[in-house]
Design an enzyme around this catalytic site. Structure first.
Site, PDB file in Angstrom:
ATOM      1  N   GLY A  95     -35.050  16.484 -20.237  1.00  0.00           N
ATOM      2  CA  GLY A  95     -36.499  16.651 -20.230  1.00  0.00           C
ATOM      3  C   GLY A  95     -36.917  17.310 -18.925  1.00  0.00           C
ATOM      4  CD  GLU A 148     -31.402  11.497 -25.933  1.00  0.00           C
ATOM      5  OE1 GLU A 148     -31.812  10.809 -24.970  1.00  0.00           O
ATOM      6  OE2 GLU A 148     -31.097  11.003 -27.030  1.00  0.00           O
ATOM      7  CB  CYS A 159     -62.625   4.266  -6.093  1.00  0.00           C
ATOM      8  SG  CYS A 159     -63.962   5.439  -6.031  1.00  0.00           S
TER       9      CYS A 159
HETATM   10  N1  LLP Z   1     -33.503  10.312 -23.101  1.00  0.00           N
HETATM   11  C1  LLP Z   1     -34.002   9.079 -22.951  1.00  0.00           C
HETATM   12  C2  LLP Z   1     -33.560   8.016 -23.863  1.00  0.00           C
HETATM   13  C3  LLP Z   1     -34.935   8.814 -21.933  1.00  0.00           C
HETATM   14  O1  LLP Z   1     -35.417   7.591 -21.791  1.00  0.00           O
HETATM   15  C4  LLP Z   1     -35.336   9.869 -21.061  1.00  0.00           C
HETATM   16  C5  LLP Z   1     -36.315   9.631 -20.004  1.00  0.00           C
HETATM   17  C6  LLP Z   1     -34.794  11.141 -21.275  1.00  0.00           C
HETATM   18  C7  LLP Z   1     -33.868  11.323 -22.292  1.00  0.00           C
HETATM   19  C8  LLP Z   1     -35.178  12.313 -20.439  1.00  0.00           C
HETATM   20  O2  LLP Z   1     -34.809  12.144 -19.100  1.00  0.00           O
HETATM   21  P1  LLP Z   1     -34.989  13.365 -18.070  1.00  0.00           P
HETATM   22  O3  LLP Z   1     -33.980  14.423 -18.460  1.00  0.00           O
HETATM   23  O4  LLP Z   1     -36.363  13.864 -18.179  1.00  0.00           O
HETATM   24  O5  LLP Z   1     -34.706  12.757 -16.753  1.00  0.00           O
HETATM   25  N2  LLP Z   1     -41.933   9.267 -15.727  1.00  0.00           N
HETATM   26  C9  LLP Z   1     -40.742   9.277 -14.922  1.00  0.00           C
HETATM   27  C10 LLP Z   1     -39.494   9.590 -15.720  1.00  0.00           C
HETATM   28  C11 LLP Z   1     -39.265   8.666 -16.888  1.00  0.00           C
HETATM   29  C12 LLP Z   1     -38.049   9.003 -17.701  1.00  0.00           C
HETATM   30  C13 LLP Z   1     -37.983   8.191 -18.927  1.00  0.00           C
HETATM   31  N3  LLP Z   1     -36.897   8.512 -19.803  1.00  0.00           N
HETATM   32  C14 LLP Z   1     -40.933  10.242 -13.762  1.00  0.00           C
HETATM   33  O6  LLP Z   1     -42.004  10.840 -13.645  1.00  0.00           O
HETATM   34  O7  LLP Z   1     -40.058  10.397 -12.932  1.00  0.00           O
END
Ligand code: LLP
Length: 427
Positions: free
Chosen positions: A278, A276, A347
């Site tokens: 992202g 998964e 702000c």
């Molecule tokens: N699968 C699950 C169950 C997740 O909770 C997440 C991310 C992913 C896959 C994808 O993870 P990635 O490959 O994108 O690292 N807003 C934060 C990141 C939050 C990630 C939440 N879960 C930031 O800007 O660093």
């Protein structure tokens, strides 16, 4: 690697000069590169070659419909965490059998929606959720395919707010209790156990936590099989980190090596592998472009005040995240950078993108670009301080298109409604 490079002294997104986009949509805005998105999806395909697998793009990183359509066209499945994301996946043309549904708080309504669309699998995070899911599925005359998310209690060595695999986190069930929970799952009439799910955190810059977690998952697979469960899929989550700082020795692992860790830990189990990702797909495929409103001389420090703010890109305020910030006009060779604080107009003192950042001189009216802003950028933005959401643009070669327009001020204001009892009592 990405496709945001200086050409003839000007930053380009693929073959489009950034100022050309700015002239069309105004700053600030996000711009994404089709070539980079495509390439990043492909590196995962290559990394998992030879193993049966599905790459379920974690759309929480960037769920713009154009990005999703592009991913769907490449053959991606999707990882979704809400009814809204599920609907986006379907709207992007992803069939239910390629969608996995993660998250600790799925509602009955979300479960129903997913079951109606023939979902591939729910990643179940607790026993109460599993019981409710069984009930919902039974009431619809179907069985819900599930993987149970196990929490392996490994340290992902990432920022505390994005680590998920420690026992103190809210995610999954402790791996030590897994056999017991799988036994209950097998006995529930509306549940069909298909696999195991694990996700230990985001922005991982070391493969060892993965190796530790996947090794535990392999052991658990064998144990559950000996208990009579047909474990045929392993969802290994996302989380692979990206380089946020170009000129540093920080070099996150390559997807290929991540693939090797998967192969060597769970590759011989005959399971279908799901991942998964992202951030790795979208992060370096996007930049945020902003103009300098003012340069302000403070006491002991100078400020670059931009027209982008924490509501547009919250990562620095929320996670102390670093984003490289570069001038859109290439600095002349030999120019000496000077330290400056880079801030937005909101702000709050927290509306600070960088402190004492060495920057080549950038004048008022000039543009800068935040690199690595394609993931968790636009999706986490808000209209705080009544700043309308900023546009998103997609480039491909020498063409570009607005894939989300900036709302007008009227549209933003008219989204609210004022009850009659206020207007009636006017005076
Ligand atoms: N699968 C699950 C169950 C997740 O909770 C997440 C991310 C992913 C896959 C994808 O993870 P990635 O490959 O994108 O690292 N807003 C934060 C990141 C939050 C990630 C939440 N879960 C930031 O800007 O660093």
């Amino acid at each position: 690697m990405d496709h945001f490079l200086y050409k003839n002294g000007v930053l380009h997104a693929e073959d489009v000069a950034v100022p050309e986009i700015a002239a069309a949509v105004g700053t600030p805005f996000y711009v994404y590169s089709t070539a980079t998105l495509t390439r990043h999806y492909q590196v995962f395909e290559d990394a998992l070659k030879g193993m049966p697998h599905v790459i379920c793009y974690a759309m929480k990183a960037n769920s713009n419909m154009a990005v999703l359509r592009l991913m769907a066209g490449l053959g991606a499945g999707m990882d979704v965490v809400s009814g809204g994301e599920f609907r986006r996946a379907i709207a992007a043309g992803v069939p239910g059998e390629k969608i996995v549904f993660s998250g600790v708080g799925k509602t009955r309504e979300e479960m129903r929606l997913a079951l109606e669309n023939g979902i591939r699998q729910f990643n179940v995070e607790s026993e109460p959720e599993m019981r409710v899911l069984s009930e919902v599925a039974q009431s619809m005359g179907v069985r819900a395919p599930i993987a149970i998310r196990v929490n392996p209690d490994v340290d992902a060595k990432t920022h505390a707010k994005i680590a998920t695999g420690r026992s103190e986190n809210k995610f999954g069930i402790p791996i030590s209790r897994a056999r017991e929970v799988y036994a209950e799952a097998a006995a529930l009439p509306g549940i069909d156990v298909v696999g195991i799910d694990v996700h230990i955190g985001s922005q991982l810059v070391d493969l060892e936590p993965y190796r530790a977690a996947f090794t535990l998952v392999a052991e658990l697979t064998r144990a559950l099989r000996s208990d009579g469960h047909d474990i045929r899929r392993l969802d290994l989550g996302g989380g692979l980190g990206i380089p946020y700082q170009q000129n540093s020795n920080q070099a996150p692992p390559l997807p290929f090596d991540y693939g090797e860790v998967i192969r060597s830990t769970v590759g011989d189990l005959g399971c279908e592998i799901e991942i998964e990702p992202g951030r790795l797909i979208a992060g370096n495929a996007g930049i945020l472009v902003s103009s300098v409103i003012y340069r302000k001389n403070g006491e002991g420090r100078d400020f670059l005040i931009l027209d982008a703010a924490m509501n547009d890109l919250i990562r620095p305020a929320m996670y102390d995240a670093w984003h490289d910030i570069v001038p859109v006009t290439e600095p002349a060779a030999g120019v000496v950078p000077a330290e400056i604080d880079i801030v937005g107009p909101v702000c709050e003192s927290g509306d600070t993108f960088a402190k004492a950042r060495p920057m080549p001189p950038v004048a008022e009216g000039e543009m800068v670009a935040f690199r690595s802003a394609g993931a968790y950028g636009a999706v986490m933005s808000s209209e705080y301080n009544s700043r309308p959401m900023i546009p998103e643009v997609l480039v491909s070669g020498d063409q570009f298109a607005v894939v989300r327009a900036r709302p007008t001020y009227e549209e933003m204001i008219e989204r609210d409604t004022v009850p009659e009892w206020i207007t009636e009592n006017r005076g």
